[in-house]
Design a protein around this motif. Sequence first.
Motif, PDB file in Angstrom:
ATOM      1  N   LEU A   1     -42.521  -6.111  13.946  1.00  0.00           N
ATOM      2  CA  LEU A   1     -42.870  -4.967  12.895  1.00  0.00           C
ATOM      3  C   LEU A   1     -42.530  -4.010  12.307  1.00  0.00           C
ATOM      4  O   LEU A   1     -42.608  -3.653  11.825  1.00  0.00           O
ATOM      5  CB  LEU A   1     -44.150  -4.709  13.980  1.00  0.00           C
ATOM      6  CG  LEU A   1     -45.724  -5.729  13.455  1.00  0.00           C
ATOM      7  CD1 LEU A   1     -45.880  -7.307  13.783  1.00  0.00           C
ATOM      8  CD2 LEU A   1     -46.961  -5.168  14.113  1.00  0.00           C
ATOM      9  N   GLY A   2     -41.887  -3.424  13.650  1.00  0.00           N
ATOM     10  CA  GLY A   2     -41.325  -2.371  13.116  1.00  0.00           C
ATOM     11  C   GLY A   2     -40.167  -2.492  11.857  1.00  0.00           C
ATOM     12  O   GLY A   2     -40.107  -1.629  11.165  1.00  0.00           O
ATOM     13  N   ALA A   3     -39.370  -3.579  12.185  1.00  0.00           N
ATOM     14  CA  ALA A   3     -38.743  -3.550  10.869  1.00  0.00           C
ATOM     15  C   ALA A   3     -38.613  -4.132  10.102  1.00  0.00           C
ATOM     16  O   ALA A   3     -38.399  -4.948   8.788  1.00  0.00           O
ATOM     17  CB  ALA A   3     -37.308  -4.485  11.317  1.00  0.00           C
ATOM     18  N   ALA A   4     -39.692  -4.501   9.544  1.00  0.00           N
ATOM     19  CA  ALA A   4     -40.731  -5.482   8.319  1.00  0.00           C
ATOM     20  C   ALA A   4     -40.848  -4.319   7.078  1.00  0.00           C
ATOM     21  O   ALA A   4     -41.008  -3.913   6.882  1.00  0.00           O
ATOM     22  CB  ALA A   4     -41.966  -5.866   8.762  1.00  0.00           C
ATOM     23  N   GLY A   5     -40.575  -4.919   6.310  1.00  0.00           N
ATOM     24  CA  GLY A   5     -40.455  -4.698   4.628  1.00  0.00           C
ATOM     25  C   GLY A   5     -42.471  -4.769   4.393  1.00  0.00           C
ATOM     26  O   GLY A   5     -43.038  -5.895   4.822  1.00  0.00           O
ATOM     27  N   PRO A   6     -42.136  -4.527   3.146  1.00  0.00           N
ATOM     28  CA  PRO A   6     -43.456  -5.009   2.612  1.00  0.00           C
ATOM     29  C   PRO A   6     -44.133  -7.273   1.954  1.00  0.00           C
ATOM     30  O   PRO A   6     -45.324  -7.149   2.520  1.00  0.00           O
ATOM     31  CB  PRO A   6     -43.434  -4.042   0.876  1.00  0.00           C
ATOM     32  CG  PRO A   6     -42.190  -3.737   1.002  1.00  0.00           C
ATOM     33  CD  PRO A   6     -41.089  -4.299   2.599  1.00  0.00           C
ATOM     34  N   GLY A   7     -42.792  -7.348   2.371  1.00  0.00           N
ATOM     35  CA  GLY A   7     -42.966  -8.929   2.148  1.00  0.00           C
ATOM     36  C   GLY A   7     -44.617  -9.417   3.068  1.00  0.00           C
ATOM     37  O   GLY A   7     -44.996 -10.390   2.622  1.00  0.00           O
ATOM     38  N   LEU A   8     -43.801  -9.223   4.241  1.00  0.00           N
ATOM     39  CA  LEU A   8     -44.473  -9.410   5.274  1.00  0.00           C
ATOM     40  C   LEU A   8     -46.228  -9.417   5.272  1.00  0.00           C
ATOM     41  O   LEU A   8     -46.942  -9.782   5.746  1.00  0.00           O
ATOM     42  CB  LEU A   8     -43.950  -8.974   6.345  1.00  0.00           C
ATOM     43  CG  LEU A   8     -44.550  -9.443   7.855  1.00  0.00           C
ATOM     44  CD1 LEU A   8     -44.465 -11.140   7.840  1.00  0.00           C
ATOM     45  CD2 LEU A   8     -43.937  -9.524   9.479  1.00  0.00           C
ATOM     46  N   THR A   9     -45.938  -8.350   4.937  1.00  0.00           N
ATOM     47  CA  THR A   9     -47.957  -7.591   4.679  1.00  0.00           C
ATOM     48  C   THR A   9     -48.420  -8.034   4.012  1.00  0.00           C
ATOM     49  O   THR A   9     -49.179  -8.662   3.756  1.00  0.00           O
ATOM     50  CB  THR A   9     -47.309  -6.158   4.057  1.00  0.00           C
ATOM     51  OG1 THR A   9     -47.130  -4.752   5.222  1.00  0.00           O
ATOM     52  CG2 THR A   9     -48.882  -5.300   4.007  1.00  0.00           C
ATOM     53  N   SER A  10     -47.919  -8.601   2.440  1.00  0.00           N
ATOM     54  CA  SER A  10     -48.610  -9.657   1.880  1.00  0.00           C
ATOM     55  C   SER A  10     -49.077 -10.408   2.070  1.00  0.00           C
ATOM     56  O   SER A  10     -49.867 -11.566   2.186  1.00  0.00           O
ATOM     57  CB  SER A  10     -47.965  -9.616   0.355  1.00  0.00           C
ATOM     58  OG  SER A  10     -46.761 -10.453   0.250  1.00  0.00           O
ATOM     59  N   MET A  11     -47.619 -11.159   3.069  1.00  0.00           N
ATOM     60  CA  MET A  11     -47.537 -12.801   2.841  1.00  0.00           C
ATOM     61  C   MET A  11     -48.727 -12.675   4.070  1.00  0.00           C
ATOM     62  O   MET A  11     -49.456 -14.419   5.165  1.00  0.00           O
ATOM     63  CB  MET A  11     -46.494 -13.104   3.697  1.00  0.00           C
ATOM     64  CG  MET A  11     -46.072 -13.408   2.742  1.00  0.00           C
ATOM     65  SD  MET A  11     -46.395 -14.620   1.223  1.00  0.00           S
ATOM     66  CE  MET A  11     -45.832 -16.034   2.629  1.00  0.00           C
ATOM     67  N   THR A  12     -49.072 -11.858   5.267  1.00  0.00           N
ATOM     68  CA  THR A  12     -50.016 -11.637   6.052  1.00  0.00           C
ATOM     69  C   THR A  12     -51.740 -11.058   6.402  1.00  0.00           C
ATOM     70  O   THR A  12     -52.417 -11.258   6.973  1.00  0.00           O
ATOM     71  CB  THR A  12     -49.805 -11.109   7.646  1.00  0.00           C
ATOM     72  OG1 THR A  12     -49.535  -9.804   7.194  1.00  0.00           O
ATOM     73  CG2 THR A  12     -47.913 -11.457   8.076  1.00  0.00           C
ATOM     74  N   ARG A  13     -51.765 -10.744   4.668  1.00  0.00           N
ATOM     75  CA  ARG A  13     -53.176 -10.534   4.529  1.00  0.00           C
ATOM     76  C   ARG A  13     -54.302 -10.818   4.524  1.00  0.00           C
ATOM     77  O   ARG A  13     -55.582 -11.287   4.909  1.00  0.00           O
ATOM     78  CB  ARG A  13     -52.703  -9.756   2.584  1.00  0.00           C
ATOM     79  CG  ARG A  13     -54.451  -8.483   2.419  1.00  0.00           C
ATOM     80  CD  ARG A  13     -53.387  -8.241   0.810  1.00  0.00           C
ATOM     81  NE  ARG A  13     -52.946  -7.288   0.884  1.00  0.00           N
ATOM     82  CZ  ARG A  13     -53.501  -5.873   0.943  1.00  0.00           C
ATOM     83  NH1 ARG A  13     -54.334  -5.545   1.077  1.00  0.00           N
ATOM     84  NH2 ARG A  13     -52.748  -4.843   1.192  1.00  0.00           N
TER      85      ARG A  13
END
Lengths: 280, 280
Positions: A207-219
């Motif tokens: 989570l600490g190393a995550a970029g914006p792509g992960l946020t959009s894929m888990t929304r």
Amino acid sequence: MRTVAIAGVGLIGGSFGLALRAAGYDGRILGVSSPATIAKATAAGAIDRGVSLEQAVDEADLLLLAQPIHVILETIDRLSGRMKPGVLVTDVGSTKRRIVEHGRAALGASFLGAHPMAGKESRGVGAAEPELFRGRPWLVTPVEQNELDALPHRQFLVWLKRIGAHVIVCSPADHDRWVARSSHLPQLLSTTLARTLDEREDREAILGAAGPGLTSMTRLALSSWPIWKDILETNGDSIAEALGEFQAALSTTARELKEGRLEESFARGAQLAGELLREP
Amino acid sequence: MRTVAIAGVGLIGGSFGLALRAAGYDGRILGVSSPATIAKATAAGAIDRGVSLEQAVDEADLLLLAQPIHVILETIDRLSGRMKPGVLVTDVGSTKRRIVEHGRAALGASFLGAHPMAGKESRGVGAAEPELFRGRPWLVTPVEQNELDALPHRQFLVWLKRIGAHVIVCSPADHDRWVARSSHLPQLLSTTLARTLDEREDREAILGAAGPGLTSMTRLALSSWPIWKDILETNGDSIAEALGEFQAALSTTARELKEGRLEESFARGAQLAGELLREP
């Protein structure tokens, strides 16, 4: 269509009332909901006043069931034997076979299944807006060829067009097959991705190393469980089929990764994603 | 740190120059790029002037390689044997084991691998902005315990903090394992989802009936293939492992769907997704 009743005045039901008014509908709009919701919906101009379900079906020419799937099924039971000729009951449930089967058995040709493909993250009548359906598909699922020729149906479809919805006619089975791929599979992918990360020992590091792509894929994983419980229960077979297809596709991706030839998959994926982004 | 050189003045390189300036850096900023890009970057204030790579490494205290992975590897080859003492070369590549191995072999302790977890859909120096790295992780991957104690490294880290980046120190292997889960797996899920829909006979019907969820889940599929080609080639083993884990997780989801007990998965997924949304 002099009186419309909306059972369940949340985001979708409330937006339908606001959309009718904005499109020039000057008949009455009744709402069936909790006293608190009726107060908010009346203040917002989505309905004129609150009534009981029994009053609604006695007075309305069109009754829209904008409730969760299991409540739609219960409401259909309560309407059974109370229908007047010329009244149309329709719904907005996210799956169609079970609801249409139940609606036809209880209410006959007075029931027409439907599903507007519109929504947003906020829920409730406070988030309702008259433009919610503009440019969005509103799937309509008759079971007989000439069913939509009846006057109440024709009037309903005219108003759908006036509020800007894009009416698509299909069978309940086609609907459930399509949304299994376009909506239910994406939901389960998002939930599965978020859940597997949640379970990992190195969760915090990832989570600490995550970029914006992960946020959009888990929304989508934030979606409400009670709503999805109903969807999964009433479209489980189609969703299981879609999951199986995706498992096979992911095996292909893994093989193409190993063989260094994912370029074609990226090209095809980008093609489809670009079309979706360009659509309204 | 009197002179900084940036090789590859695109979105990331250009934003680094703008961020340094905005944070009060008053040394020189040199750029290594095509004449057209140098002109745009100079006009935008991201760099002071363009130079050759050879001039850059002769003049700079810090050389940032903000290029595609395969160009970073080539640039490292060109720098081999040209390094002065006290100069730090670092990079922004999306995978770290291959680059760090190559950088250390060619440049020794002068090379420090790094990876800012920032970006946006638009690319090129025209999209660069000074705040791009604020609140975002900037992973730094030394291979020796005390490596970051050297003066050029300490100065670099001070400037990373001044531009608002959140410095995370980890090994190249940990980096590649984490981003395989947080970035590379989500990318392949999005591409695979979009590609399988693209291949279907009922493609048009599914697209016509799609809601906003599908658009958000296929948005990553628009990513540039040349960039991903490099990433897949240099982190294939970790990505294959992450794909395998996801396959197993999807089998669990399918079983829970069949058994009607996905509630816990939805709860855990929503928990993680909520944390990601709340982060900057």
